[in-house]
Design a protein around this motif. Structure first.
Motif, PDB file in Angstrom:
ATOM      1  N   UNK A   1       4.743  -2.206  17.146  1.00 13.75           N
ATOM      2  CA  UNK A   1       4.766  -1.464  15.889  1.00 13.75           C
ATOM      3  C   UNK A   1       3.984  -0.165  16.044  1.00 13.75           C
ATOM      4  N   UNK A   2       4.315   0.812  15.209  1.00 15.74           N
ATOM      5  CA  UNK A   2       3.641   2.098  15.264  1.00 15.74           C
ATOM      6  C   UNK A   2       2.276   2.023  14.588  1.00 15.74           C
ATOM      7  N   UNK A   3       1.472   3.047  14.856  1.00 15.04           N
ATOM      8  CA  UNK A   3       0.158   3.140  14.244  1.00 15.04           C
ATOM      9  C   UNK A   3       0.268   3.150  12.720  1.00 15.04           C
ATOM     10  N   UNK A   4       1.232   3.876  12.188  1.00 13.66           N
ATOM     11  CA  UNK A   4       1.397   3.968  10.741  1.00 13.66           C
ATOM     12  C   UNK A   4       1.835   2.637  10.140  1.00 13.66           C
ATOM     13  N   UNK A   5       2.682   1.920  10.838  1.00 17.21           N
ATOM     14  CA  UNK A   5       3.102   0.601  10.355  1.00 17.21           C
ATOM     15  C   UNK A   5       1.926  -0.365  10.312  1.00 17.21           C
ATOM     16  N   UNK A   6       1.093  -0.326  11.355  1.00 13.23           N
ATOM     17  CA  UNK A   6      -0.106  -1.169  11.371  1.00 13.23           C
ATOM     18  C   UNK A   6      -1.026  -0.839  10.208  1.00 13.23           C
ATOM     19  N   UNK A   7      -1.243   0.450   9.970  1.00 15.25           N
ATOM     20  CA  UNK A   7      -2.113   0.881   8.871  1.00 15.25           C
ATOM     21  C   UNK A   7      -1.574   0.371   7.531  1.00 15.25           C
ATOM     22  N   UNK A   8      -0.270   0.473   7.344  1.00 10.54           N
ATOM     23  CA  UNK A   8       0.326   0.041   6.083  1.00 10.54           C
ATOM     24  C   UNK A   8       0.142  -1.458   5.873  1.00 10.54           C
ATOM     25  N   UNK A   9       0.403  -2.242   6.908  1.00  8.83           N
ATOM     26  CA  UNK A   9       0.275  -3.691   6.787  1.00  8.83           C
ATOM     27  C   UNK A   9      -1.158  -4.103   6.479  1.00  8.83           C
ATOM     28  N   UNK A  10      -2.109  -3.519   7.189  1.00  8.24           N
ATOM     29  CA  UNK A  10      -3.512  -3.876   6.967  1.00  8.24           C
ATOM     30  C   UNK A  10      -3.973  -3.415   5.591  1.00  8.24           C
ATOM     31  N   UNK A  11      -3.535  -2.224   5.168  1.00  8.05           N
ATOM     32  CA  UNK A  11      -3.927  -1.729   3.842  1.00  8.05           C
ATOM     33  C   UNK A  11      -3.440  -2.655   2.740  1.00  8.05           C
ATOM     34  N   UNK A  12      -2.185  -3.086   2.827  1.00  9.37           N
ATOM     35  CA  UNK A  12      -1.639  -4.005   1.824  1.00  9.37           C
ATOM     36  C   UNK A  12      -2.416  -5.317   1.828  1.00  9.37           C
ATOM     37  N   UNK A  13      -2.748  -5.794   3.019  1.00  5.41           N
ATOM     38  CA  UNK A  13      -3.497  -7.042   3.136  1.00  5.41           C
ATOM     39  C   UNK A  13      -4.869  -6.915   2.483  1.00  5.41           C
ATOM     40  N   UNK A  14      -5.562  -5.803   2.695  1.00  3.59           N
ATOM     41  CA  UNK A  14      -6.876  -5.588   2.101  1.00  3.59           C
ATOM     42  C   UNK A  14      -6.783  -5.430   0.585  1.00  3.59           C
ATOM     43  N   UNK A  15      -5.751  -4.744   0.115  1.00  6.12           N
ATOM     44  CA  UNK A  15      -5.560  -4.609  -1.330  1.00  6.12           C
ATOM     45  C   UNK A  15      -5.355  -5.971  -1.978  1.00  6.12           C
ATOM     46  N   UNK A  16      -4.608  -6.823  -1.305  1.00  4.62           N
ATOM     47  CA  UNK A  16      -4.389  -8.170  -1.832  1.00  4.62           C
ATOM     48  C   UNK A  16      -5.706  -8.943  -1.916  1.00  4.62           C
ATOM     49  N   UNK A  17      -6.617  -8.678  -0.977  1.00  8.10           N
ATOM     50  CA  UNK A  17      -7.895  -9.389  -0.967  1.00  8.10           C
ATOM     51  C   UNK A  17      -8.739  -9.077  -2.196  1.00  8.10           C
ATOM     52  N   UNK A  18      -8.540  -7.888  -2.785  1.00 10.92           N
ATOM     53  CA  UNK A  18      -9.342  -7.495  -3.947  1.00 10.92           C
ATOM     54  C   UNK A  18      -8.540  -7.503  -5.244  1.00 10.92           C
ATOM     55  N   UNK A  19      -7.327  -8.046  -5.192  1.00 12.33           N
ATOM     56  CA  UNK A  19      -6.455  -7.985  -6.370  1.00 12.33           C
ATOM     57  C   UNK A  19      -6.882  -8.915  -7.482  1.00 12.33           C
ATOM     58  N   UNK A  20      -7.714  -9.927  -7.176  1.00 12.79           N
ATOM     59  CA  UNK A  20      -8.076 -10.884  -8.230  1.00 12.79           C
ATOM     60  C   UNK A  20      -9.102 -10.329  -9.206  1.00 12.79           C
TER      61      UNK A  20
END
Length: 316
Positions: A1-20
């Motif tokens: 995967x590209x650098x940008x794809x990795x950044x997007x996946x990790x960003x979404x994952x971190x956002x989910x961690x604080x969504x509650x």
């Protein structure tokens, strides 16, 4: 995967961690430490992304821009659902986040609902049930008596199973690890005469230093670092990953949890938080070396593991 794809996946994952919206300081600290550890090898400055998400310097719309393939968008949603459900079935804030994410990722309602329902079933899996049956594995220590021998065997089997799950590429495999850990703590407590509920077990894990949400973020991150997600996206299918770092982490975490719980409940729950953390850290370090001894059993378990059967057994 590209650098940008990795950044997007990790960003979404971190956002989910604080969504509650709860912002438990222990969980936030766990996620921060996870970001620091992942920054060392992911090719992405995860700690910087963590700060951007925490300070709301990036929006969800911006975060998903790098997810330019259907497989990536589905993977991002699966990971987000897993993170939201790591500490229990998602609340109203997490539900709103997932609905918004699903719309941005252009997922069909039925497809998104199927993923959510699957994760919810695991998140709500009863803790007061036996652990799944495992092939017999000798205890690594000389037991003090028959009851201790059974507990040691149960803990080791659970650690092997979770190590095997981490070798599988499917998101569902990682989602099953935390329910197995909570059920293990319940069984250890019950063996010592304590009837535990989910809230007590969650608090126990947080006290020893194991965050539920952060653990799932780390599992996802380690698969990303190991290139295992690339195998999924490359349509290799249900092949076993060659990256063993995540497997060693899940084995050691589960093993240490089981043995710290055994010590805690045998002592009548008198150990304080500092003592529990110290005990967990020591056993965790020892378990990382022990994992090498059981690597063949872990690999064999992964090859023969029926994931659908396991999840069905956990959720019934």
């Amino acid at each position: 995967m590209t650098h940008e794809q990795n950044r997007s996946l990790i960003s979404v994952c971190l956002m989910a961690a604080f969504a509650d919206g709860h912002n438990d300081p222990r969980e936030r600290d766990h996620v921060r430490r996870t970001a620091e550890s992942l920054s060392a090898g992911a090719g992405v400055d995860v700690m910087s992304l963590y700060q951007d998400v925490l300070l709301k310097r990036v929006t969800l719309e911006q975060a998903v821009t790098g997810l330019d393939a259907p497989e990536l968008r589905q993977l991002a949603f699966e990971m987000a659902v897993g993170v939201c459900d790591a500490d229990g079935v998602h609340n109203a804030g997490e539900t709103a986040f997932l609905e918004r994410l699903g719309a941005l990722l252009q997922l069909g309602r039925s497809d998104a609902a199927a993923i959510v329902n699957q994760a919810d079933a695991l998140a709500g899996a009863p803790v007061d049930k036996p652990l799944p049956e495992m092939p017999s594995v000798p205890s690594p220590v000389a037991p003090a008596g028959p009851d201790q021998a059974e507990l040691d065997k149960m803990i080791l089997n659970a650690a092997i199973l979770n190590g095997a799950l981490e070798l599988l590429p499917e998101s569902l495999a990682s989602m099953a690890i935390i329910p197995l850990q909570t059920r293990l703590v319940y069984r250890v407590g019950k063996a010592h005469g304590f009837e535990l509920d989910r809230g007590h077990i969650t608090d126990f894990l947080a006290t020893v230093g194991v965050g539920l949400t952060s653990q799932y973020v780390e599992q996802f991150g380690r698969k990303l670092v190991g290139g295992l997600l690339g195998k999924v996206l490359g349509r290799v299918g249900r092949t076993i990953g060659s990256e063993a770092t995540g497997s060693a982490f899940s084995f050691a975490t589960t093993y240490a949890l089981g043995h710290v719980a055994k010590r805690y409940y045998a002592d009548g729950r008198r150990l304080d938080g500092t003592a529990l953390k110290a005990a967990f850290g020591q056993i965790f370090d020892n378990a990382k070396g022990l994992q090498q001894r059981y690597a063949p059993e872990i690999a064999e378990r992964a090859r023969t593991l029926d994931l659908k059967k396991l999840t069905a057994e956990l959720t019934r």
